[in-house]
Design an enzyme around this catalytic site. Structure first.
Site, PDB file in Angstrom:
ATOM      1  N   ASP A  75      52.134  17.326  70.813  1.00 30.53           N
ATOM      2  CA  ASP A  75      53.446  17.122  70.221  1.00 30.53           C
ATOM      3  C   ASP A  75      54.122  18.488  70.184  1.00 30.53           C
ATOM      4  O   ASP A  75      53.484  19.486  69.831  1.00 30.53           O
ATOM      5  CB  ASP A  75      53.329  16.542  68.808  1.00 30.53           C
ATOM      6  CG  ASP A  75      54.633  15.887  68.393  1.00 30.53           C
ATOM      7  OD1 ASP A  75      55.083  14.966  69.084  1.00 30.53           O
ATOM      8  OD2 ASP A  75      55.226  16.308  67.383  1.00 30.53           O
ATOM      9  N   SER A  76      55.379  18.534  70.568  1.00 29.10           N
ATOM     10  CA  SER A  76      56.023  19.843  70.668  1.00 29.10           C
ATOM     11  C   SER A  76      57.498  19.752  70.328  1.00 29.10           C
ATOM     12  O   SER A  76      58.051  18.659  70.220  1.00 29.10           O
ATOM     13  CB  SER A  76      55.863  20.372  72.104  1.00 29.10           C
ATOM     14  OG  SER A  76      56.400  19.443  73.024  1.00 29.10           O
ATOM     15  N   TYR A 158      65.265  22.159  76.061  1.00 31.36           N
ATOM     16  CA  TYR A 158      66.095  23.228  75.500  1.00 31.36           C
ATOM     17  C   TYR A 158      65.914  24.574  76.227  1.00 31.36           C
ATOM     18  O   TYR A 158      66.393  25.599  75.750  1.00 31.36           O
ATOM     19  CB  TYR A 158      65.768  23.393  74.002  1.00 31.36           C
ATOM     20  CG  TYR A 158      66.045  22.130  73.198  1.00 31.36           C
ATOM     21  CD1 TYR A 158      67.308  21.882  72.671  1.00 31.36           C
ATOM     22  CD2 TYR A 158      65.050  21.175  72.994  1.00 31.36           C
ATOM     23  CE1 TYR A 158      67.573  20.725  71.942  1.00 31.36           C
ATOM     24  CE2 TYR A 158      65.304  20.015  72.260  1.00 31.36           C
ATOM     25  CZ  TYR A 158      66.562  19.791  71.742  1.00 31.36           C
ATOM     26  OH  TYR A 158      66.821  18.641  71.037  1.00 31.36           O
ATOM     27  N   ASP A 159      65.231  24.588  77.365  1.00 27.83           N
ATOM     28  CA  ASP A 159      64.931  25.837  78.070  1.00 27.83           C
ATOM     29  C   ASP A 159      66.160  26.722  78.374  1.00 27.83           C
ATOM     30  O   ASP A 159      66.072  27.943  78.248  1.00 27.83           O
ATOM     31  CB  ASP A 159      64.190  25.547  79.381  1.00 27.83           C
ATOM     32  CG  ASP A 159      62.717  25.232  79.142  1.00 27.83           C
ATOM     33  OD1 ASP A 159      62.232  25.497  78.030  1.00 27.83           O
ATOM     34  OD2 ASP A 159      62.065  24.729  80.065  1.00 27.83           O
TER      35      ASP A 159
END
Ligand code: IMP
Length: 199
Positions: A75-76, A158-159
């Site tokens: 989970d991240s 979101y990079d």
């Protein structure tokens, strides 16, 4: 003490084919025959935990109990302290509700009051659970700063607005190998490998 994985079948408790492939490639040299929760027809539990670790654990435990095999889940998400930790464990939902990642990044940036702390970090929690209910958590983190406008077309999520500490490029501008060497996921996997696989 962390329980060791000594080979055999391992369930990846994810219905995301890309995630399963990537984790499978990482674990193949360690003697793990990876099978996905989707291949076994296991249901996806609701992510009702209050932290990354709790959500990873509940996904891994559900898969281990249902399959009778050890199971790995992750989970991240992105945490922005100036926004009280948002979007955090709701990172995927935040993007869905905003209408996609471009809209979510714009919303996130424009929610930040001017001249405040623009620090942020990504977290990745990996949970390795066993059919008897035992579960170990390995948490990885990468710190950085948010920037605007978005930069770069590599990576995902979101990079394009995240610059890791000590670098000038966003994760979106970095070559995938460069991001993979320093990401929250790499950090968590390093801990998993060292403790549960003895590598
Ligand atoms: P999960 O699949 O529930 O763990 O969702 C994690 C969400 O967090 C993703 O949909 C992204 O929004 C965000 N996220 C996690 N890791 C990354 C990353 O490495 N780069 C950009 N966004 C990420």
């Amino acid at each position: 003490m962390t329980r060791r994985f000594t080979g055999g079948r391992l369930v990846i408790a994810s219905h995301n084919a890309g995630k399963v492939r990537e984790i499978g490639q990482l674990l193949a040299p360690l003697g793990a025959q990876v099978v996905s929760a989707a291949e076994l027809g296991l249901p996806e539990p609701e992510e009702t935990g209050a932290s990354f670790a709790e959500n990873a654990a509940l996904k891994a435990r559900a898969a281990a109990l249902a399959s009778g095999l050890p199971a790995l889940a992750d989970d991240s998400g992105l945490v922005v302290p100036a926004l009280d930790g948002q979007p955090g464990i709701h990172s995927a939902r935040y993007a869905k509700e905003a209408g996609g990642f471009e809209a979510a990044m714009s919303k996130l940036w424009h929610s930040l009051p001017e001249a405040v702390d623009r620090s942020a970090h990504f977290i990745c929690a990996l949970a390795l659970a066993w059919p008897d209910g035992a579960c170990d958590i390995f948490e990885g983190r990468v710190d950085g700063q948010l920037t605007w406008p978005m930069r770069g077309c590599h990576g995902f999520g979101y990079d394009p607005i995240f610059i890791p500490l000590g670098y000038n490029q966003t994760f979106g501008e970095m070559a995938p190998e460069a991001k993979h060497a320093l990401s929250h996921r790499a950090d968590a996997f390093g801990k998993l490998m060292a403790s549960a696989f003895g590598k």
